[in-house]
Motif scaffolding. Structure first.
Motif, PDB file in Angstrom:
ATOM      1  N   VAL A   1       9.555  -2.740 -14.783  1.00 32.50           N
ATOM      2  CA  VAL A   1       8.932  -1.803 -13.498  1.00 32.50           C
ATOM      3  C   VAL A   1       7.871  -2.727 -12.936  1.00 32.50           C
ATOM      4  CG1 VAL A   1       7.051  -0.125 -13.189  1.00 32.50           C
ATOM      5  CG2 VAL A   1       8.822   0.076 -14.744  1.00 32.50           C
ATOM      6  N   MET A   2       7.585  -3.758 -13.577  1.00 29.72           N
ATOM      7  CA  MET A   2       6.459  -4.352 -13.210  1.00 29.72           C
ATOM      8  C   MET A   2       7.565  -5.464 -11.791  1.00 29.72           C
ATOM      9  SD  MET A   2       3.804  -6.107 -15.624  1.00 29.72           S
ATOM     10  CE  MET A   2       3.665  -7.441 -14.461  1.00 29.72           C
ATOM     11  N   MET A   3       8.342  -5.828 -12.532  1.00 31.34           N
ATOM     12  CA  MET A   3       9.027  -6.975 -11.925  1.00 31.34           C
ATOM     13  C   MET A   3       9.951  -6.272 -10.190  1.00 31.34           C
ATOM     14  SD  MET A   3      10.503  -9.924 -11.292  1.00 31.34           S
ATOM     15  CE  MET A   3      10.830 -10.639  -9.642  1.00 31.34           C
ATOM     16  N   LEU A   4      10.258  -5.049 -10.593  1.00 30.11           N
ATOM     17  CA  LEU A   4      10.606  -3.850  -9.385  1.00 30.11           C
ATOM     18  C   LEU A   4       9.869  -4.205  -8.552  1.00 30.11           C
ATOM     19  CD1 LEU A   4      13.196  -1.536 -11.363  1.00 30.11           C
ATOM     20  CD2 LEU A   4      13.867  -3.999 -10.518  1.00 30.11           C
TER      21      LEU A   4
ATOM     22  N   PHE B   1      -3.771 -10.077  -9.781  1.00 29.51           N
ATOM     23  CA  PHE B   1      -3.632 -10.686 -11.542  1.00 29.51           C
ATOM     24  C   PHE B   1      -1.518  -9.868 -11.272  1.00 29.51           C
ATOM     25  CE2 PHE B   1      -3.014 -11.239 -15.116  1.00 29.51           C
ATOM     26  CZ  PHE B   1      -3.469 -12.509 -15.235  1.00 29.51           C
ATOM     27  N   TRP B   2      -1.377  -8.647 -11.538  1.00 40.31           N
ATOM     28  CA  TRP B   2      -0.798  -8.478 -12.313  1.00 40.31           C
ATOM     29  C   TRP B   2       0.765  -8.450 -10.988  1.00 40.31           C
ATOM     30  CZ3 TRP B   2      -1.809  -8.535 -16.857  1.00 40.31           C
ATOM     31  CH2 TRP B   2      -2.801  -7.860 -17.615  1.00 40.31           C
ATOM     32  N   ARG B   3       0.024  -7.872  -9.826  1.00 43.11           N
ATOM     33  CA  ARG B   3       1.553  -8.752  -8.698  1.00 43.11           C
ATOM     34  C   ARG B   3       1.606 -10.249  -8.904  1.00 43.11           C
ATOM     35  NH1 ARG B   3      -1.061  -7.259  -4.647  1.00 43.11           N
ATOM     36  NH2 ARG B   3       0.115  -5.690  -4.137  1.00 43.11           N
ATOM     37  N   GLY B   4       1.000 -11.303  -9.359  1.00 44.15           N
ATOM     38  CA  GLY B   4       1.609 -12.467  -8.790  1.00 44.15           C
ATOM     39  C   GLY B   4       1.917 -12.670 -10.454  1.00 44.15           C
ATOM     40  N   ILE B   5       2.450 -12.433 -11.740  1.00 44.27           N
ATOM     41  CA  ILE B   5       2.976 -12.071 -12.695  1.00 44.27           C
ATOM     42  C   ILE B   5       3.583 -11.750 -13.759  1.00 44.27           C
ATOM     43  CG2 ILE B   5       0.458 -12.943 -13.975  1.00 44.27           C
ATOM     44  CD1 ILE B   5       0.566 -11.061 -15.540  1.00 44.27           C
ATOM     45  N   ALA B   6       4.295 -10.649 -11.913  1.00 43.70           N
ATOM     46  CA  ALA B   6       4.805 -10.164 -12.878  1.00 43.70           C
ATOM     47  C   ALA B   6       6.800 -10.525 -12.920  1.00 43.70           C
ATOM     48  CB  ALA B   6       5.482  -8.308 -11.436  1.00 43.70           C
ATOM     49  N   PRO B   7       7.069 -11.940 -12.280  1.00 40.95           N
ATOM     50  CA  PRO B   7       7.549 -12.810 -12.442  1.00 40.95           C
ATOM     51  C   PRO B   7       7.626 -13.382 -13.716  1.00 40.95           C
ATOM     52  CG  PRO B   7       7.562 -13.097 -10.173  1.00 40.95           C
ATOM     53  CD  PRO B   7       6.021 -11.748 -11.268  1.00 40.95           C
ATOM     54  N   ILE B   8       6.752 -13.751 -14.093  1.00 40.22           N
ATOM     55  CA  ILE B   8       6.180 -14.050 -15.789  1.00 40.22           C
ATOM     56  C   ILE B   8       6.628 -12.983 -16.848  1.00 40.22           C
ATOM     57  CG2 ILE B   8       4.721 -15.356 -16.841  1.00 40.22           C
ATOM     58  CD1 ILE B   8       3.795 -16.666 -14.378  1.00 40.22           C
ATOM     59  N   ALA B   9       5.740 -11.730 -16.356  1.00 35.34           N
ATOM     60  CA  ALA B   9       6.223 -11.111 -17.627  1.00 35.34           C
ATOM     61  C   ALA B   9       7.608 -10.965 -17.624  1.00 35.34           C
ATOM     62  CB  ALA B   9       5.847  -9.619 -17.053  1.00 35.34           C
TER      63      ALA B   9
END
Length: 379
Positions: free
Chosen positions: A127-130, A76-84
């Motif tokens: 960090v999530m996005m990268l 889930f967190w991988r999927g919303i990284a661009p949104i975050a």
């Protein structure tokens, strides 16, 4: 298939996740936060009001947030990284036009119940996005110039926006965190050597711009640099903070003056004693022994995160955990170096110890991401 599917058949999923939380990391975070409660109680003159009680409540909320984030699958967190990441940029834009101003900087959004600082969110969102980017990118392309350019842009956009607030300390943390994720992903060391060389050139350019129409930093930030080099230039003005901080650090000696016995704190010589300079209060009251003890707790948090990252065969989870560990490291390292006079005063609080709302909640949610990557990692 995750280890939860393989090793915990017959155990309810919820119970399995509780059992496989990184409890050692959780205990370390609670211990560090308890040090903060103790120091906030001390700087208030032996009272839970106005800081210690509020900090306890915020840590409780942050702990709940960590568990909730940790129990949600890492997919889930991988999927919303661009949104975050996009949300972080939008919030930084909102701050630019509608943010609340405090201490000469426009960094916060007043939500009524809390003053939200979007730059804190941006550190984790980056960090999530990268981590997502390098999880997607084939390893053989990691060091190719075209594929290095995009993460640089992703890092420099929020950095420029945070500098505009102005918030030099957080901007430094954003750049450092992004650089660590790139390093962990395998970007060639030559890029970092070039970046350091460019940084030296940028510092020279910053100093040359002073007094010009294109001046890069604010006047007070240049004054901070001068004060860093020689605090005696303005001991009652811009040099006051660091001068009093060094006095408090030195007066603590080996074992300190004793709990609630620090003269710099008690007599209110030490400024921002409950936020940016709370480490000097601890050093005065508990001395070198107390200071090193807190530093060891911080380093153990980083080590536990890095061990979890190295054991994680999921590339996104490993990079995410390593990036958050690096963010946390730079957080306390910059604060400690700042109050000891090793770097200029840049307004970075001591994580989990300094009094603060959004910084505490965001940091605990970030450790929730570490827990999620740990719980749901493939075995």
């Amino acid at each position: 298939m995750t280890f939860l599917d393989q090793a915990d058949r017959g155990i309810p999923t919820g119970l399995a996740k509780v059992l496989h939380l990184n409890w050692a990391l959780t205990l370390l975070l609670a211990t560090v936060a308890s040090v903060g409660f103790l120091m906030l109680y001390s700087v208030a003159g032996g009272s839970f009001e106005p800081w210690a009680k509020a900090q306890m409540i915020r840590f409780g909320l942050g702990l709940a947030a960590m568990f909730i984030v940790g129990f949600i699958h890492i997919r889930f967190w991988r999927g919303i990284a661009p949104i975050a990441y996009a949300a972080g940029i939008v919030l930084l834009i909102i701050v630019e036009f509608f943010g609340s101003i405090g201490m000469g900087a426009q960094r916060w959004i007043d939500l009524g119940f809390i003053m939200l600082q979007p730059s804190e969110l941006m550190k984790i969102a980056l960090v999530m996005m990268l981590a997502l980017y390098y999880d997607w990118l084939p390893r053989e392309k990691v060091s190719r110039p075209l594929w290095v350019a995009l993460p640089l842009v992703l890092t420099l956009i929020p950095t420029a926006m945070v500098l505009q607030q102005p918030d030099l300390g957080t901007a430094i943390l954003i750049v450092a965190s992004g650089g660590v994720v790139m390093f962990l992903a395998g970007v060639s060391l030559w890029y970092f050597i070039a970046a350091v060389s460019g940084g030296v050139g940028l510092v020279s350019l910053v100093m040359m711009s002073r007094g010009e129409s294109w001046q890069i930093l604010k006047d007070y930030q240049y004054k901070r640099i001068e004060t860093f080099l020689d605090p005696s230039l303005d001991p009652l003005g811009s040099g006051y903070h660091i001068t009093q901080s060094k006095i408090a650090l030195g007066s603590g000696g080996l074992s300190g003056r004793g709990f609630m016995e620090g003269t710099q704190t008690r007599l209110n010589f030490l400024p921002e004693k409950h936020t940016d300079f709370i480490f000097t209060t601890l050093a005065e009251e508990f001395g070198f022994v107390g200071s090193i003890s807190l530093l060891m707790l911080y380093l153990l948090v980083v080590v536990f995160c890095l061990v979890s990252a190295m054991r994680n065969r999921d590339r996104f989870g490993a990079l995410l955990t390593g990036g958050i560990a690096a963010t946390f490291f730079f957080f306390f390292a910059v604060n400690m170096a700042m109050v000891m006079g090793l770097i200029p005063v840049v307004g970075v609080p001591l994580p989990l110890v300094s009094y603060g709302g959004s910084a505490m909640l965001v940091l605990m949610a970030a450790f929730g991401l570490v827990q999620s990557a740990h719980i749901h990692r493939p075995r």
